[in-house]
Write a protein that holds these residues in place. Structure first.
Motif, PDB file in Angstrom:
ATOM      1  N   SER A 168      26.606  30.628 103.977  1.00  0.00           N
ATOM      2  CA  SER A 168      27.659  31.162 104.838  1.00  0.00           C
ATOM      3  C   SER A 168      27.563  32.673 104.972  1.00  0.00           C
ATOM      4  O   SER A 168      28.218  33.279 105.800  1.00  0.00           O
ATOM      5  CB  SER A 168      29.027  30.829 104.258  1.00  0.00           C
ATOM      6  OG  SER A 168      29.166  29.450 104.158  1.00  0.00           O
ATOM      7  N   LYS A 169      26.786  33.293 104.086  1.00  0.00           N
ATOM      8  CA  LYS A 169      26.709  34.757 104.086  1.00  0.00           C
ATOM      9  C   LYS A 169      25.313  35.228 104.417  1.00  0.00           C
ATOM     10  O   LYS A 169      24.334  34.654 103.947  1.00  0.00           O
ATOM     11  CB  LYS A 169      27.060  35.278 102.690  1.00  0.00           C
ATOM     12  CG  LYS A 169      28.516  35.215 102.330  1.00  0.00           C
ATOM     13  CD  LYS A 169      28.659  35.862 100.961  1.00  0.00           C
ATOM     14  CE  LYS A 169      30.072  35.827 100.445  1.00  0.00           C
ATOM     15  NZ  LYS A 169      30.150  36.336  99.070  1.00  0.00           N
ATOM     16  N   THR A 211      27.279  17.500 106.892  1.00  0.00           N
ATOM     17  CA  THR A 211      26.789  18.125 108.124  1.00  0.00           C
ATOM     18  C   THR A 211      25.258  18.127 108.138  1.00  0.00           C
ATOM     19  O   THR A 211      24.627  17.777 109.139  1.00  0.00           O
ATOM     20  CB  THR A 211      27.316  19.581 108.228  1.00  0.00           C
ATOM     21  OG1 THR A 211      28.739  19.543 108.166  1.00  0.00           O
ATOM     22  CG2 THR A 211      26.883  20.244 109.515  1.00  0.00           C
ATOM     23  N   LYS A 271      25.722  29.185 108.208  1.00  0.00           N
ATOM     24  CA  LYS A 271      26.681  28.183 108.673  1.00  0.00           C
ATOM     25  C   LYS A 271      27.660  28.829 109.661  1.00  0.00           C
ATOM     26  O   LYS A 271      27.952  30.003 109.516  1.00  0.00           O
ATOM     27  CB  LYS A 271      27.472  27.625 107.481  1.00  0.00           C
ATOM     28  CG  LYS A 271      26.614  26.938 106.447  1.00  0.00           C
ATOM     29  CD  LYS A 271      27.463  26.608 105.209  1.00  0.00           C
ATOM     30  CE  LYS A 271      26.609  26.098 104.082  1.00  0.00           C
ATOM     31  NZ  LYS A 271      27.331  25.927 102.811  1.00  0.00           N
ATOM     32  N   PRO A 272      28.191  28.141 110.614  1.00  0.00           N
ATOM     33  CA  PRO A 272      27.942  26.732 110.912  1.00  0.00           C
ATOM     34  C   PRO A 272      26.590  26.540 111.596  1.00  0.00           C
ATOM     35  O   PRO A 272      26.246  27.311 112.499  1.00  0.00           O
ATOM     36  CB  PRO A 272      29.081  26.380 111.873  1.00  0.00           C
ATOM     37  CG  PRO A 272      29.483  27.672 112.512  1.00  0.00           C
ATOM     38  CD  PRO A 272      29.191  28.749 111.521  1.00  0.00           C
ATOM     39  N   ILE A 273      25.859  25.522 111.160  1.00  0.00           N
ATOM     40  CA  ILE A 273      24.496  25.316 111.663  1.00  0.00           C
ATOM     41  C   ILE A 273      24.537  24.464 112.927  1.00  0.00           C
ATOM     42  O   ILE A 273      25.004  23.325 112.892  1.00  0.00           O
ATOM     43  CB  ILE A 273      23.627  24.573 110.634  1.00  0.00           C
ATOM     44  CG1 ILE A 273      23.834  25.145 109.238  1.00  0.00           C
ATOM     45  CG2 ILE A 273      22.161  24.612 111.025  1.00  0.00           C
ATOM     46  CD1 ILE A 273      23.476  24.168 108.156  1.00  0.00           C
ATOM     47  N   THR A 274      24.027  25.016 114.002  1.00  0.00           N
ATOM     48  CA  THR A 274      23.979  24.228 115.242  1.00  0.00           C
ATOM     49  C   THR A 274      22.714  23.370 115.219  1.00  0.00           C
ATOM     50  O   THR A 274      21.729  23.725 114.552  1.00  0.00           O
ATOM     51  CB  THR A 274      23.935  25.149 116.474  1.00  0.00           C
ATOM     52  OG1 THR A 274      22.739  25.934 116.387  1.00  0.00           O
ATOM     53  CG2 THR A 274      25.141  26.059 116.544  1.00  0.00           C
ATOM     54  N   PRO A 275      22.710  22.268 115.959  1.00  0.00           N
ATOM     55  CA  PRO A 275      21.503  21.446 116.013  1.00  0.00           C
ATOM     56  C   PRO A 275      20.267  22.243 116.467  1.00  0.00           C
ATOM     57  O   PRO A 275      19.188  22.063 115.924  1.00  0.00           O
ATOM     58  CB  PRO A 275      21.864  20.350 117.030  1.00  0.00           C
ATOM     59  CG  PRO A 275      23.352  20.225 116.907  1.00  0.00           C
ATOM     60  CD  PRO A 275      23.846  21.612 116.652  1.00  0.00           C
ATOM     61  N   ALA A 280      29.643  20.308 103.901  1.00  0.00           N
ATOM     62  CA  ALA A 280      28.353  20.955 104.163  1.00  0.00           C
ATOM     63  C   ALA A 280      27.216  19.953 103.977  1.00  0.00           C
ATOM     64  O   ALA A 280      26.268  19.915 104.774  1.00  0.00           O
ATOM     65  CB  ALA A 280      28.179  22.147 103.233  1.00  0.00           C
TER      66      ALA A 280
END
Lengths: 243, 118
Positions: free
Chosen positions: A92-93, A27, A111-115, A24
């Motif tokens: 994540s929640k 990322t 999450k998951p974090i996109t650009p 994490a």
């Protein structure tokens, strides 16, 4: 003559990443590289590392996980007090969204974090950060600049009726308009011309020239009521020059 | 040449993050293999030892590992059941086994990806 140059994209924000998971953190480090206006100070694993970095560096923005062992992200924010950096919760929640927004954080991303989503959150942070700096950076007697819906606007000090602190924001009341800036009332007070503005309450600063009447411990300014606390009553009376 | 098609992992998220930087993809793939191996051992141990709270915390933490390799669609039901529901021992074992099975296959495929990319 006032002049003001602002290229909002050039303002660098010092950032901390806080997450107990290595992937994490990595990322977020990767995502931070997309935006050159973000400078990574450190990637922290826990609250202790955050405190250490906040003491050693000027940090403008925290990317903060919520569920961490020991002190959670929410507890950490609550403990940072008024002069904390801007916060973007990364979790994540979705369960914590309401509680998180109650803490006046800039954004809450899952999450998951996109650009794309990351940049959207960062843009929001830039807006709040620039707005706060714009206000803080200009100790002019006549004007102040604020960001309103993406536009930097100049407002006249004489048009401001009063300021009200609400959480991490300060609301600026004018006759027909209302603005909000991310700042503390104390910081704003330090930048205001003392001849025109006076603190009347822990949460209120008023423009003396805009007071219509005083009824007991209440001021009336343009049909709005502002409380006066006992602690500030004497200094207000002194400033009002009652005949 | 057609890109290799994997059965378990989905590299779209990793590719989105890497923006074509193969070095980054390799670095994160290696990290995945290392972390998922440890996490699988821990998960099995917590199940075996009956430490449910530690197991729940670990499953939550594993989300970052799992998401990196696009395993969310395959595992979200198991993850959420473990994190949110009060499960009987058998149900818990069922969901943990599902996570372990997918992660084991994912690890094999990531190793293959590393092999093909290096």
């Amino acid at each position: 003559m006032l002049s003001f140059i602002c290229d909002v994209n050039l303002i660098i924000m010092n950032c901390l990443i806080v997450d107990d998971h290595e992937i994490a953190r990595d990322t977020l480090i990767r995502l931070l590289k997309i935006d050159t206006s973000l400078k990574l100070i450190a990637a922290c694993e826990n609250a202790a590392e955050v405190y250490k970095n906040l003491a050693a560096h000027k940090v403008d923005l925290l990317f903060l996980d919520i569920e961490m062992p020991g002190v959670s992200g929410i507890e950490l924010v609550k403990g940072l007090g008024e002069k904390r950096p801007l916060i973007i919760f990364v979790t994540s929640k979705k369960d914590y969204a309401l509680e998180a927004f109650d803490l006046n954080v800039v954004d809450f991303i899952t999450k998951p974090i996109t650009p794309d989503r990351f940049l959207k959150a960062v843009n929001k942070a830039h807006e709040v950060y620039n707005l706060s700096n714009l206000f803080m950076g200009n100790s002019y007697d006549e004007f102040v600049f604020i960001r309103d819906a993406g536009v930097i606007r100049r407002i006249k000090m004489e048009d401001i009726n009063y300021f009200e602190a609400q959480g991490d924001y300060v609301k600026i009341y004018m006759d027909e308009k209302l603005h909000a800036v991310h700042s503390s009332l104390k910081s704003i007070e330090n930048k205001l011309p003392v001849k025109s503005f006076v603190r009347v309450h822990r949460s209120f600063i008023v423009n003396i020239g805009k007071i219509d009447s005083v009824e007991g411990n209440t001021l009336i300014l343009h049909k709005r009521f502002v409380p006066v606390s006992d602690a500030y009553k004497a200094s207000l009376n002194k400033r009002m020059q009652i005949l | 040449m057609e890109p290799y098609s994997y059965q378990t992992i989905d590299l779209s998220y990793l590719k989105e993050l890497s923006m074509g930087d193969t070095g980054y993809e390799l670095e994160m793939a290696e990290k995945f293999v290392e972390l998922v191996s440890d996490e699988m051992i821990q998960l099995a141990a917590y199940l075996e030892g009956g430490d449910i709270e530690a197991l729940k915390r670990l499953v939550h933490k594993m989300r970052s590992t799992i998401y990196l390799m696009g395993l969310r669609p395959k595992l979200i039901i198991a993850i959420e059941a473990i994190e949110y529901e009060k499960l009987a021992a058998e149900q818990l074992k069922f969901h943990v086994d599902a996570i372990l099975t997918v992660c084991r296959k994912a690890k094999e495929e990531v190793l293959l990806f590393l092999d093909k990319t290096r």
